[in-house]
Scaffold this motif. Sequence first.
Motif, short mmCIF file in Angstrom:
data_model
loop_
_atom_site.label_atom_id
_atom_site.label_comp_id
_atom_site.label_asym_id
_atom_site.label_seq_id
_atom_site.Cartn_x
_atom_site.Cartn_y
_atom_site.Cartn_z
N GLN A 1 8.28 44.57 -36.35
CA GLN A 1 7.26 44.69 -37.38
C GLN A 1 7.35 46.02 -38.11
O GLN A 1 7.07 46.10 -39.31
N ALA A 2 7.75 47.06 -37.40
CA ALA A 2 7.90 48.38 -38.05
C ALA A 2 8.99 48.31 -39.13
O ALA A 2 8.83 48.86 -40.23
N PHE A 3 10.10 47.64 -38.81
CA PHE A 3 11.17 47.47 -39.81
C PHE A 3 10.66 46.68 -41.00
O PHE A 3 10.92 47.05 -42.17
N VAL A 4 9.94 45.59 -40.74
CA VAL A 4 9.44 44.74 -41.83
C VAL A 4 8.50 45.53 -42.73
O VAL A 4 8.58 45.45 -43.96
N SER A 5 7.61 46.32 -42.14
CA SER A 5 6.65 47.11 -42.93
C SER A 5 7.37 48.14 -43.79
O SER A 5 7.08 48.28 -44.98
N THR A 6 8.33 48.84 -43.19
CA THR A 6 9.06 49.88 -43.93
C THR A 6 9.93 49.27 -45.02
O THR A 6 9.95 49.75 -46.16
N ALA A 7 10.65 48.20 -44.68
CA ALA A 7 11.54 47.57 -45.64
C ALA A 7 10.74 46.95 -46.79
O ALA A 7 11.15 47.05 -47.96
N SER A 8 9.60 46.34 -46.49
CA SER A 8 8.77 45.74 -47.53
C SER A 8 8.26 46.80 -48.50
O SER A 8 8.24 46.59 -49.72
N LEU A 9 7.88 47.94 -47.96
CA LEU A 9 7.41 49.04 -48.81
C LEU A 9 8.54 49.58 -49.68
O LEU A 9 8.34 49.87 -50.87
N LEU A 10 9.74 49.70 -49.11
CA LEU A 10 10.90 50.17 -49.88
C LEU A 10 11.21 49.21 -51.02
O LEU A 10 11.47 49.63 -52.15
#
Length: 316
Positions: free
Chosen positions: A35-44
Amino acid sequence: MGLSGIFLETLNVTLPVFAMVFLGLILKRLRWIDQAFVSTASLLVFRGTMPTLIFLSIIRADLEATLDPWLLGFFALATLGSFLFSWGWSRLRVPLAERGVYIQGAFRGNCGIVGLALAAGLYGEAGLSVGGLLLGVVILTYNALSVIALAHHQPEAATDWRSLTGQVVRNPLILAVVAAVPVAALDIELPAWLATSGDYFASLTLPLALLCVGATLSLSAAAGPQGRLALDASLVKMVVLPGLCTGAAWMAGFEGRELGVLFVFFASPTAAASFVMVKALGGNATLAANIIALSTLLASVTVTLGVFGLRAGGLI
């Protein structure tokens, strides 16, 4: 070209998009991404790579060919019509407490990720340019109409219209469109090094965004107790409204690239952002998640068949 050849060409457009979505689902199950990856990637993607992709696509486009006020106006009218149809249908089929979530799930498509990816697969840079301009209409109409539906059916939910307006005005995707149009109109060329760097950065957009869509899907949620309502909303989103809106677009005179881009935008599965808005306004988040999951699963079939039918008919 025979029907089999057209069908294979259609699969070459749609399968890569949905393969990336399901790959995201698999990678999440394997715990290669979390989920941390998804949150960061989505923001990017939202703040950086997608605005860059839209900006570069528009400045390289022929605005005389892509900036069509009638196309933008028709999409806005079709979105309003889809919203009103979903509202009226929900009064016949859906309990009052769930209507706001149902309406949003039935009309709000994932145009910014899935629609844009499909437009790029169909028409390359030209598809991205038309899709990028349509995204300005998408952001304005989807956000405003979604809040109306949710707030009307949940009167206790506090709706801060000033905050919503500010979010729309400051949306990076709208800012990218606003910045790109004058650059394209004035035919300003970027330095070669900057354009190449921008291409590298923008190329991250669709793979990352599609992986994140897949990683947020929950198949267990789709099989939950509210599956009937979710399936009903998903069928409206993926079958009824794309058919009605695309038929109306054809009757209005659209064909070729414009009709193709309109179709993939109309036929995009329910946007993941709908879950966030439902959660923020205290609605039934489980139903929202169900609709997103089921509509995305259906999209791999309905979009492929839709594109195939339009191509076989010589319409796009």
